[in-house]
Design a protein around this motif. Structure first.
Motif, PDB file in Angstrom:
ATOM      1  N   LEU A  69      -2.366   3.816  -1.410  1.00 34.11           N
ATOM      2  CA  LEU A  69      -2.407   2.564  -0.588  1.00 34.11           C
ATOM      3  C   LEU A  69      -1.537   2.533   0.633  1.00 34.11           C
ATOM      4  CD1 LEU A  69      -3.851  -0.110  -0.647  1.00 34.11           C
ATOM      5  CD2 LEU A  69      -2.164  -1.055  -2.222  1.00 34.11           C
ATOM      6  N   GLU A  70      -1.904   1.761   1.825  1.00 34.58           N
ATOM      7  CA  GLU A  70      -1.006   1.700   2.643  1.00 34.58           C
ATOM      8  C   GLU A  70      -0.884   0.370   3.240  1.00 34.58           C
ATOM      9  OE1 GLU A  70      -2.459   4.312   6.012  1.00 34.58           O
ATOM     10  OE2 GLU A  70      -3.093   5.669   4.544  1.00 34.58           O
ATOM     11  N   CYS A  80       4.433  -3.902  -3.831  1.00 32.20           N
ATOM     12  CA  CYS A  80       4.283  -3.310  -2.406  1.00 32.20           C
ATOM     13  C   CYS A  80       5.392  -2.616  -1.803  1.00 32.20           C
ATOM     14  CB  CYS A  80       3.473  -4.539  -1.470  1.00 32.20           C
ATOM     15  SG  CYS A  80       1.830  -4.997  -2.041  1.00 32.20           S
ATOM     16  N   ARG A  81       6.553  -3.522  -1.897  1.00 36.77           N
ATOM     17  CA  ARG A  81       7.888  -3.189  -1.499  1.00 36.77           C
ATOM     18  C   ARG A  81       8.141  -1.666  -1.988  1.00 36.77           C
ATOM     19  NH1 ARG A  81      10.239  -8.101  -2.231  1.00 36.77           N
ATOM     20  NH2 ARG A  81       9.610  -9.087  -0.449  1.00 36.77           N
ATOM     21  N   VAL A  92       4.076  -0.129   0.813  1.00 39.39           N
ATOM     22  CA  VAL A  92       2.856  -0.717   1.237  1.00 39.39           C
ATOM     23  C   VAL A  92       3.185  -2.204   2.266  1.00 39.39           C
ATOM     24  CG1 VAL A  92       0.829  -1.721   0.279  1.00 39.39           C
ATOM     25  CG2 VAL A  92       1.803   0.216  -0.798  1.00 39.39           C
ATOM     26  N   ARG A  93       2.512  -1.991   3.496  1.00 37.97           N
ATOM     27  CA  ARG A  93       2.518  -3.214   4.293  1.00 37.97           C
ATOM     28  C   ARG A  93       1.635  -4.256   3.792  1.00 37.97           C
ATOM     29  NH1 ARG A  93       4.382  -2.036   9.313  1.00 37.97           N
ATOM     30  NH2 ARG A  93       5.140  -4.186   9.069  1.00 37.97           N
ATOM     31  N   VAL A  94       2.076  -5.527   4.156  1.00 38.21           N
ATOM     32  CA  VAL A  94       1.301  -6.737   3.853  1.00 38.21           C
ATOM     33  C   VAL A  94       1.094  -7.525   5.086  1.00 38.21           C
ATOM     34  CG1 VAL A  94       0.997  -8.754   2.227  1.00 38.21           C
ATOM     35  CG2 VAL A  94       1.738  -6.601   1.289  1.00 38.21           C
ATOM     36  N   THR A  95      -0.158  -7.854   5.327  1.00 39.95           N
ATOM     37  CA  THR A  95      -0.552  -9.063   6.440  1.00 39.95           C
ATOM     38  C   THR A  95      -1.061  -9.919   5.710  1.00 39.95           C
ATOM     39  OG1 THR A  95      -2.684  -8.031   6.957  1.00 39.95           O
ATOM     40  CG2 THR A  95      -0.838  -7.051   8.035  1.00 39.95           C
ATOM     41  N   ARG A 105      -0.085  -5.825  -9.567  1.00 43.90           N
ATOM     42  CA  ARG A 105       0.669  -4.761  -9.711  1.00 43.90           C
ATOM     43  C   ARG A 105      -0.529  -3.542 -10.103  1.00 43.90           C
ATOM     44  NH1 ARG A 105       5.718  -2.633 -10.121  1.00 43.90           N
ATOM     45  NH2 ARG A 105       6.895  -4.373  -9.194  1.00 43.90           N
ATOM     46  N   PRO A 106      -1.116  -3.892 -11.458  1.00 40.29           N
ATOM     47  CA  PRO A 106      -2.070  -2.655 -11.623  1.00 40.29           C
ATOM     48  C   PRO A 106      -3.136  -2.249 -10.618  1.00 40.29           C
ATOM     49  CG  PRO A 106      -1.968  -4.409 -13.266  1.00 40.29           C
ATOM     50  CD  PRO A 106      -1.254  -4.950 -12.100  1.00 40.29           C
TER      51      PRO A 106
END
Ligand code: 8YV
Length: 315
Positions: free
Chosen positions: A68-69, A86-87, A91-94, A59-60
């Protein structure tokens, strides 16, 4: 167009570093001596984080990157990425599923065979002259035909179970639901009952707060003094203190582990044990798989910056 700035959390093999450096302006977090100052300086420019399964993004760290995207994880496990953070920020996560499944399953099976048949100790027996001096190596335990439990019949658990079937093993599995494709294998909803009927218990669950310490002292006790626990998922799925207690008291037969709390600095109690096989979190560590993982990390980033659908989205 200017190359996007990205934050790289841990090193990758050279074959990944090169194309990454060509496509992006890469800021190497792991090289920074003073990480908070480094983040404060580069954070505002960062549009993507490239990380590894076990390193994630906290988180920090996410907060330090206001532009950030996307977070692209080199690994199937994304438990170390703060998904809530992220949510909240969109922010997207893969991640890199599928490409590593077979190798992770292979290492799980290799660990079972190696520990059950005493392969590491037998190698030492030859090397240190014990064979010539003392004679035959002490007898070990059979693998084929015995009872195996798979805790988590997802992609990796399924590949483990298919391999175990090749050894003529009596297979049961546990998970939230019965799987249609697994009609040859017994479904057991309760991990304690699964452990009770298993000689070998594989932990192949994706880690989440809900699965934390799912292998608790009751599961470990049920596996018992003849049982073997094999973990190729995440350390958090097992109550490590309960595991160490049981291994020390020999109320659990043995354990083959690829993952540890606080790795790579594992609890020194593990090193004093003679009933463990300890591996340095390398279940996905083959040239073939790591190349495919690196490519998928980059392909996800490229898709994002081209405005195309992500290949393997988590969020
Ligand atoms: C690591 C992993 O990412 O797939 C996962 O979830 O933990 C691994 O594949 C790998 O060790 C590289 O750091």
């Amino acid at each position: 167009m200017q190359r996007p700035h990205i934050l790289q959390i841990g090193p990758y093999p050279a074959w990944d570093e090169e194309p990454l450096n060509q496509a992006f302006i890469v800021h190497r977090y792991f090289d920074a001596a003073d990480k908070p100052s480094f983040l404060a300086e580069v954070g505002p420019r960062i549009r993507a984080i490239a990380t590894r399964g076990e390193l994630g993004a906290s988180r920090p760290m996410i907060a330090a990157c206001p532009s950030l995207e996307v977070v692209s994880v080199y690994g199937v496990g994304f438990d170390a990425v703060d998904l809530a953070a992220c949510r909240e920020r969109g922010v997207r996560v893969t991640n890199t599923p599928d490409v590593l499944t077979g190798d992770v399953a292979d290492l799980g099976i290799a660990m079972m065979l190696a520990l059950s048949r005493g392969v590491v100790g037998a190698q030492r027996w030859v090397h240190d002259g014990s064979w010539a001096a003392k004679g035959l190596y002490p007898l070990q335990r059979r693998v084929w035909g015995r009872r195996a439990g798979v805790l988590g019949l997802g992609r990796i658990g399924h590949e483990v179970a298919k391999r175990l079937a090749g050894f003529g093993m009596d297979i049961a599995y546990c998970g939230p639901t019965r799987k249609d494709f697994a009609s040859n294998w017994e479904f057991i909803a309760d991990p304690v009952r699964l452990a009770e009927r298993s000689d070998f218990l594989f932990v192949t669950l994706a880690a989440s707060p809900a699965t934390r310490h799912i292998v608790n002292k009751d599961v470990i006790a049920a596996l018992g003094e003849e049982g073997m626990l094999i973990n190729i998922s995440r350390a958090s799925n097992i109550d490590e203190d309960a595991l160490l207690d049981a291994l020390e008291k020999k109320t659990l037969g043995c354990a083959a582990l690829d993952v540890f709390e606080g790795e790579p600095k594992l609890n020194p109690r593990f090193l004093a044990l003679d009933n463990v096989l300890l591996q340095p979190h390398h279940a996905s560590g083959t040239v073939e798989t790591r190349k495919a993982m690196g490519k998928l990390v980059r392909d996800n980033l490229a898709a994002h910056f081209a405005g195309q659908p992500l290949l393997t989205p988590v969020l």
